[in-house]
Design a protein around this motif. Structure first.
Motif, PDB file in Angstrom:
ATOM      1  N   SER A   1      48.469  -2.673  15.787  1.00 38.77           N
ATOM      2  CA  SER A   1      47.348  -3.553  15.450  1.00 38.77           C
ATOM      3  C   SER A   1      46.106  -3.081  16.189  1.00 38.77           C
ATOM      4  N   SER A   2      44.961  -3.478  15.662  1.00 35.36           N
ATOM      5  CA  SER A   2      43.690  -3.204  16.343  1.00 35.36           C
ATOM      6  C   SER A   2      42.615  -3.921  15.569  1.00 35.36           C
ATOM      7  N   PRO A   3      41.448  -4.081  16.153  1.00 32.64           N
ATOM      8  CA  PRO A   3      40.325  -4.533  15.344  1.00 32.64           C
ATOM      9  C   PRO A   3      40.038  -3.476  14.269  1.00 32.64           C
ATOM     10  N   SER A   4      39.529  -3.913  13.155  1.00 35.83           N
ATOM     11  CA  SER A   4      39.234  -3.023  12.041  1.00 35.83           C
ATOM     12  C   SER A   4      38.303  -1.877  12.486  1.00 35.83           C
ATOM     13  N   GLY A   5      38.624  -0.662  12.105  1.00 32.24           N
ATOM     14  CA  GLY A   5      37.788   0.486  12.419  1.00 32.24           C
ATOM     15  C   GLY A   5      38.183   1.206  13.698  1.00 32.24           C
ATOM     16  N   ALA A   6      39.146   0.668  14.450  1.00 32.60           N
ATOM     17  CA  ALA A   6      39.568   1.345  15.690  1.00 32.60           C
ATOM     18  C   ALA A   6      40.402   2.585  15.384  1.00 32.60           C
ATOM     19  N   GLY A   7      41.024   2.620  14.207  1.00 31.65           N
ATOM     20  CA  GLY A   7      41.729   3.845  13.798  1.00 31.65           C
ATOM     21  C   GLY A   7      43.237   3.724  13.681  1.00 31.65           C
ATOM     22  N   LYS A   8      43.763   2.501  13.582  1.00 37.58           N
ATOM     23  CA  LYS A   8      45.229   2.338  13.543  1.00 37.58           C
ATOM     24  C   LYS A   8      45.856   2.980  12.305  1.00 37.58           C
ATOM     25  N   THR A   9      45.177   2.877  11.156  1.00 36.55           N
ATOM     26  CA  THR A   9      45.740   3.442   9.924  1.00 36.55           C
ATOM     27  C   THR A   9      45.793   4.966  10.024  1.00 36.55           C
ATOM     28  N   THR A  10      44.760   5.560  10.590  1.00 33.65           N
ATOM     29  CA  THR A  10      44.698   7.021  10.722  1.00 33.65           C
ATOM     30  C   THR A  10      45.799   7.517  11.669  1.00 33.65           C
ATOM     31  N   ILE A  11      45.990   6.815  12.771  1.00 30.96           N
ATOM     32  CA  ILE A  11      47.042   7.196  13.724  1.00 30.96           C
ATOM     33  C   ILE A  11      48.414   7.077  13.054  1.00 30.96           C
TER      34      ILE A  11
ATOM     35  N   HIS B   1      30.364   2.528  13.848  1.00 33.87           N
ATOM     36  CA  HIS B   1      30.038   3.818  13.234  1.00 33.87           C
ATOM     37  C   HIS B   1      31.185   4.271  12.326  1.00 33.87           C
ATOM     38  N   ARG B   2      32.433   4.113  12.806  1.00 32.81           N
ATOM     39  CA  ARG B   2      33.601   4.533  12.012  1.00 32.81           C
ATOM     40  C   ARG B   2      33.724   3.698  10.740  1.00 32.81           C
ATOM     41  N   LEU B   3      33.438   2.407  10.854  1.00 32.96           N
ATOM     42  CA  LEU B   3      33.511   1.547   9.660  1.00 32.96           C
ATOM     43  C   LEU B   3      32.461   1.982   8.634  1.00 32.96           C
TER      44      LEU B   3
ATOM     45  N   LEU C   1      31.154   5.028   8.339  1.00 34.69           N
ATOM     46  CA  LEU C   1      31.535   6.339   7.779  1.00 34.69           C
ATOM     47  C   LEU C   1      32.694   6.222   6.792  1.00 34.69           C
ATOM     48  N   ARG C   2      33.602   5.276   7.050  1.00 36.97           N
ATOM     49  CA  ARG C   2      34.783   5.143   6.194  1.00 36.97           C
ATOM     50  C   ARG C   2      34.385   4.814   4.758  1.00 36.97           C
ATOM     51  N   GLY C   3      33.291   4.025   4.607  1.00 39.48           N
ATOM     52  CA  GLY C   3      32.839   3.651   3.262  1.00 39.48           C
ATOM     53  C   GLY C   3      33.719   2.577   2.673  1.00 39.48           C
TER      54      GLY C   3
ATOM     55  N   ILE D   1      43.920   3.891  23.783  1.00 38.61           N
ATOM     56  CA  ILE D   1      42.507   4.008  23.389  1.00 38.61           C
ATOM     57  C   ILE D   1      42.392   5.158  22.399  1.00 38.61           C
ATOM     58  N   ASN D   2      41.798   4.897  21.257  1.00 35.18           N
ATOM     59  CA  ASN D   2      41.626   5.959  20.268  1.00 35.18           C
ATOM     60  C   ASN D   2      40.233   6.567  20.393  1.00 35.18           C
ATOM     61  N   ASP D   3      40.110   7.484  21.370  1.00 35.71           N
ATOM     62  CA  ASP D   3      38.861   8.232  21.519  1.00 35.71           C
ATOM     63  C   ASP D   3      39.067   9.547  20.783  1.00 35.71           C
ATOM     64  N   ASP D   4      39.856  10.459  21.379  1.00 39.26           N
ATOM     65  CA  ASP D   4      40.253  11.674  20.671  1.00 39.26           C
ATOM     66  C   ASP D   4      41.496  11.341  19.833  1.00 39.26           C
ATOM     67  N   LEU D   5      41.421  11.608  18.535  1.00 38.46           N
ATOM     68  CA  LEU D   5      42.500  11.191  17.631  1.00 38.46           C
ATOM     69  C   LEU D   5      43.846  11.825  17.979  1.00 38.46           C
ATOM     70  N   ASP D   6      43.845  13.149  18.257  1.00 35.67           N
ATOM     71  CA  ASP D   6      45.119  13.824  18.541  1.00 35.67           C
ATOM     72  C   ASP D   6      45.768  13.288  19.813  1.00 35.67           C
TER      73      ASP D   6
HETATM   74  P1  ADP Z   1      41.595   0.821  10.941  1.00 31.47           P
HETATM   75  O1  ADP Z   1      42.848   1.075  10.162  1.00 31.47           O
HETATM   76  O2  ADP Z   1      41.885   0.475  12.371  1.00 31.47           O
HETATM   77  O3  ADP Z   1      40.690  -0.177  10.281  1.00 31.47           O
HETATM   78  P2  ADP Z   1      40.931   3.549  10.147  1.00 31.47           P
HETATM   79  O4  ADP Z   1      42.158   4.277  10.518  1.00 31.47           O
HETATM   80  O5  ADP Z   1      40.691   3.236   8.706  1.00 31.47           O
HETATM   81  O6  ADP Z   1      40.783   2.190  11.011  1.00 31.47           O
HETATM   82  O7  ADP Z   1      39.719   4.387  10.762  1.00 31.47           O
HETATM   83  C1  ADP Z   1      38.373   4.016  10.505  1.00 31.47           C
HETATM   84  C2  ADP Z   1      37.558   5.307  10.292  1.00 31.47           C
HETATM   85  O8  ADP Z   1      37.452   5.997  11.538  1.00 31.47           O
HETATM   86  C3  ADP Z   1      38.182   6.261   9.295  1.00 31.47           C
HETATM   87  O9  ADP Z   1      37.155   6.833   8.508  1.00 31.47           O
HETATM   88  C4  ADP Z   1      38.847   7.330  10.191  1.00 31.47           C
HETATM   89  O10 ADP Z   1      38.868   8.597   9.558  1.00 31.47           O
HETATM   90  C5  ADP Z   1      37.941   7.339  11.420  1.00 31.47           C
HETATM   91  N1  ADP Z   1      38.637   7.648  12.692  1.00 31.47           N
HETATM   92  C6  ADP Z   1      39.857   7.215  13.090  1.00 31.47           C
HETATM   93  N2  ADP Z   1      40.141   7.666  14.340  1.00 31.47           N
HETATM   94  C7  ADP Z   1      39.076   8.399  14.738  1.00 31.47           C
HETATM   95  C8  ADP Z   1      38.749   9.131  15.937  1.00 31.47           C
HETATM   96  N3  ADP Z   1      39.598   9.189  16.975  1.00 31.47           N
HETATM   97  N4  ADP Z   1      37.554   9.745  16.005  1.00 31.47           N
HETATM   98  C9  ADP Z   1      36.690   9.675  14.952  1.00 31.47           C
HETATM   99  N5  ADP Z   1      36.925   9.022  13.792  1.00 31.47           N
HETATM  100  C10 ADP Z   1      38.092   8.378  13.681  1.00 31.47           C
END
Ligand code: ADP
Ligand code: 5GP
Length: 218
Positions: free
Chosen positions: A18-28, A140-142, A144-146, A175-180
């Motif tokens: 879980s995370s607030p929206s845009g933190a990157g949980k789906t990407t991880i 910013h991530r939200l 960019l995601r569109g 903390i999702n700073d660097d994705l890898d």
């Molecule tokens: P969530 O599922 O938490 O709402 P997403 O996984 O959809 O978030 O990520 C939101 C946006 O941020 C996506 O466009 C994703 O590609 C981008 N993103 C995710 N992790 C990182 C990161 N570590 N650095 C930069 N951009 C990221």
């Protein structure tokens, strides 16, 4: 007798992210699923429309509000929630079967769903809360995601106010700073959780075998 990792029968677990929206949980979660074939994603059902890059049956099962209500009445959900007027639910089917055969499941769900599952399936749930490095970066991530209007982004950030305080309820914080790096940390959590004694369903039997061997030797 020689023990090796295949001697164990293991029950899988549910990794709740879980995370607030845009933190990157789906990407991880996506990165983990690409690298680890013993993990499967639970695909949620939602009554919101798909974003431009989302595919039905892969990101979510997209249904009409009427269909969602029918599924709810039929008891099809393990848990469900409503966020910003949109409903989401985890399908019940297949979860128990998946855990029984030693596969792990990832649930990318909100804090309400996380709390419900931790309480109702305590031993099967491992929970990870993802934090963004800053709210500015999260916004910013939200952007960019569109797929979200400016108003929806503000709504999602407003919801974060009630989500951040839930972080201490989770087993792990990343903390999702660097994705890898963030993905590697979640993978380390998965590796450790697979070794927990409670997951090895035939452990008593294996211990008995070792004890028998000890009797023969002594
Ligand atoms: P969530 O599922 O938490 O709402 P997403 O996984 O959809 O978030 O990520 C939101 C946006 O941020 C996506 O466009 C994703 O590609 C981008 N993103 C995710 N992790 C990182 C990161 N570590 N650095 C930069 N951009 C990221
Ligand atoms: P989004 O619209 O950005 O895909 O998701 C909004 C929120 O709903 C996110 O926090 C997401 O994790 C959550 N969510 C998605 N599916 C489910 C689900 O099946 N159950 C619960 N409880 N939350 C979900």
């Amino acid at each position: 007798m020689t023990l090796n990792p295949t001697s164990f029968q293991r029950r899988g677990f549910i990794l709740v992210i879980s995370s607030p929206s845009g933190a990157g949980k789906t990407t991880i979660a996506q990165q983990i699923l690409e690298r680890d074939f013993n993990v499967q994603r639970s695909i949620s059902i939602t009554d919101r429309p798909a974003r431009p890059n989302e595919r039905d049956g892969i990101d979510y099962f997209f249904v009409t509000p009427e269909k969602f209500s029918t599924l709810l009445e039929e008891g099809a959900f393990l848990e469900h929630t409503e966020n910003h007027g949109i409903r989401y639910g985890t399908p019940k089917a297949a979860v128990e079967e998946t855990l029984k055969v030693g596969k792990d499941l990832i649930f990318v769900i909100d804090v309400k769903g996380g709390r419900f599952l931790r309480e109702s399936m305590r031993e099967d749930v491992v929970s990870v809360f993802i934090l963004p490095p800053s709210v500015q970066e999260q916004k910013h991530r939200l952007e960019l995601r569109g797929g979200d209007s400016a108003k929806m982004i503000t709504t999602r950030l407003t919801t974060a106010r009630s989500e951040f305080p839930c972080a201490p309820e989770y087993d792990y914080i990343v903390i999702n700073d660097d994705l890898d790096q963030a993905t590697s940390k979640v993978e380390a959590i998965i590796r450790a959780e697979r070794q927990r004694s409670i997951r090895f369903t035939n452990l008593p039997h294996l211990i008995t075998l070792l004890e028998d061997e000890l009797k023969d030797i002594l």
